[in-house]
Design a protein around this motif. Sequence first.
Motif, PDB file in Angstrom:
ATOM      1  N   UNK A   5       0.973  -1.113  -0.062  1.00 21.83           N
ATOM      2  CA  UNK A   5      -0.108   0.154   0.018  1.00 21.83           C
ATOM      3  C   UNK A   5       0.910   1.328  -0.106  1.00 21.83           C
ATOM      4  N   UNK A   7       3.958   1.676  -1.236  1.00 12.75           N
ATOM      5  CA  UNK A   7       4.287   1.824  -2.246  1.00 12.75           C
ATOM      6  C   UNK A   7       3.536   2.404  -3.399  1.00 12.75           C
ATOM      7  N   UNK A   8       2.322   1.556  -3.191  1.00 12.16           N
ATOM      8  CA  UNK A   8       1.402   2.349  -4.284  1.00 12.16           C
ATOM      9  C   UNK A   8       1.012   3.579  -3.995  1.00 12.16           C
ATOM     10  N   UNK A  11       3.768   5.653  -5.450  1.00 10.46           N
ATOM     11  CA  UNK A  11       4.120   5.448  -7.161  1.00 10.46           C
ATOM     12  C   UNK A  11       3.000   6.278  -7.769  1.00 10.46           C
TER      13      UNK A  11
ATOM     14  N   UNK B 111      -8.751  -1.870  -4.649  1.00 13.78           N
ATOM     15  CA  UNK B 111      -7.037  -1.429  -4.951  1.00 13.78           C
ATOM     16  C   UNK B 111      -6.924  -2.069  -6.315  1.00 13.78           C
ATOM     17  N   UNK B 115      -5.275   0.283  -9.180  1.00 13.95           N
ATOM     18  CA  UNK B 115      -3.939  -0.144  -9.797  1.00 13.95           C
ATOM     19  C   UNK B 115      -4.121   0.238 -11.366  1.00 13.95           C
ATOM     20  N   UNK B 130       7.624  13.214  -8.872  1.00 11.16           N
ATOM     21  CA  UNK B 130       8.534  12.165  -8.546  1.00 11.16           C
ATOM     22  C   UNK B 130       9.862  12.642  -8.562  1.00 11.16           C
ATOM     23  N   UNK B 133      10.605  14.028  -5.183  1.00 12.85           N
ATOM     24  CA  UNK B 133      10.448  12.784  -4.410  1.00 12.85           C
ATOM     25  C   UNK B 133      12.000  12.026  -4.494  1.00 12.85           C
ATOM     26  N   UNK B 149      10.999   3.963  -8.743  1.00 13.17           N
ATOM     27  CA  UNK B 149       9.711   4.284  -8.921  1.00 13.17           C
ATOM     28  C   UNK B 149       9.104   3.256 -10.213  1.00 13.17           C
ATOM     29  N   UNK B 152       6.665  -0.989  -9.418  1.00  7.12           N
ATOM     30  CA  UNK B 152       5.423  -1.239  -9.233  1.00  7.12           C
ATOM     31  C   UNK B 152       4.768  -1.052 -10.651  1.00  7.12           C
TER      32      UNK B 152
END
Lengths: 287, 280
Positions: A5, A7-8, A11, B111, B115, B130, B133, B149, B152
């Motif tokens: 969660x 990382x999600x 990202x 979830x 995604x 990013x 970050x 990054x 995922x």
Amino acid sequence: MSPFFIIFFCVGLFPILFSLYLAFQQWNGLSPMEFVGLDNFKIVLTDSLFWKSVYNTIIMGLLGTAPQLIVGIILAFLLNQVFLRFKQFYRVTIFMPYITSMVAVALVFSVLFSNQDSSMANYILGLFGLDPINWATSEWGTKIAISLMVFWRWIGYNTIIYLAGLQSIPRDLYEAATIDGASKFQQLRYITMPLLKPFILLTVFFSTVGALQLFSEPTVFLGQSAFTRSEAMTIVMYLYRDAFRLQSFGTASATAVILVIFIAVLAAINLYLTSGIGRKKKRGAGK
Amino acid sequence: MKEVGSKKFSFSKILMYGFLTLASLLSLFPFYWMFVMATRPSAAYNSIPPTLTPGNMLVENFQKVLQQIDFFGAMWNSLILCVVVTIVVLLISSLAGFAFAKFKFPGKNILFIAILLTMIIPPQLGLIPQYFLIAKAGLLDTLQGVMILSFLNPLGIFLMRQYISGSISDELIEAAKLDGASNFKIYWKIVLPIILPAFATLGIIVFTSVWGEFLWQFTVLRDPEMYTIQVALASLNNTFKVDYGMLMSGVFWATIPLVIIFLLFNKLFIASITEGAVKS
């Protein structure tokens, strides 16, 4: 699951929220942010260079991707012929450009399409009695060269997807149609096109999204002058220039938000238009 | 098929082979052209008609490339980047795909949809956040900063979930659980061996996309010592007077390994890319 969660969040979610937040701030990356309301959007939407980049992106998108639809379907149709020889050779060679990186493609094309009279592109124009073109600096020269490299790199990819689509159509459908006396053209129109449609929609979606995100090809093709000249500046290049050359992260984020809206709207329009293929006739017949 | 194949020379057949051969030649020509230019002095570029045969400057031009950029270092950086990202993406995607396919947990569907939605969000929206970050984490100019990054991968999770739902029965998992196997053991001993073919598909997709990616690498890597091959090649074109022989030599040597790998595994390559696109 909890690391997942986290990382999600980093990202996926954080950048979206932070971009939306930044779009309403004035920020040079160092000093404190300052809330400016809709000013960033006003600045971007009244900047003629932004609209030039929108125009450029759409023109290059159309020139680079629309012809692929037609040529790709023709190539896939030919590659799907049962009696075709050297099938594997054609398939492999036509697909090969896809494995080269965009940077490599842009560099090779920058040599093929240079301003010099002796460049390959200008030599070929000369064979047809045409004047040489300044491929790296003119309004249409840059656009055509960049569209051609997009076309060259992606045509094999789209062809292979159409080919997969054609191969998914059962052959007995055609046999049945032939027995019923349907002509080749009728078969193309009433069997091939409707069954190929999901694959066409797929490539149209990918092409639209990809075309609006065009960045590497023009940037590398133009080299030194990438962020100073406007002939081939795309929306993403405009965004990049605002952020990393002019340190104006607020307007760059506003541009990113506008770009996302553009992509959503244009992808929806294109999908709607494409989904009309092969349907009109039926609608007419139903009335 | 006899009615089509019997006529030896028909007009439509000639047209068909002509069109396909032309398409093949146009696809191959830039590859050949970069080889020709990589073996010629830059001055050859001024000749009309253009030179179409290789010369003898193959080594000299490449030496010039080595003076401009750290070619092997950049190739090595790209290779490390691709290998690490590919392995981690395969592991994370298969674990997550396994969880989504075979487990029940609260918020699973939300979830999963979230995604999938990140798949549609263009990477440019994330570029600036990013970047900061990575900068905050002190990872600018590092390969970790480029790779972290991309671990995922929504497409990967999606493909793995589809593959695992389709190829592994719930009974098999239940049976293993009854035998007292832990979730991780089930993943390692049962799921992993079955999904190896999907690893090949996803692996090729991830490897080629990371290899060719430019915008993010270009943004994070500013120090020439940390350049990946894409950023290094792009930097070759960043001068006012470009030595074309040198430029094409760099592109040629950076491209040839990929071409060889592709030609060796072309069926797997084409099948993977098609599958990845069509399934999504």
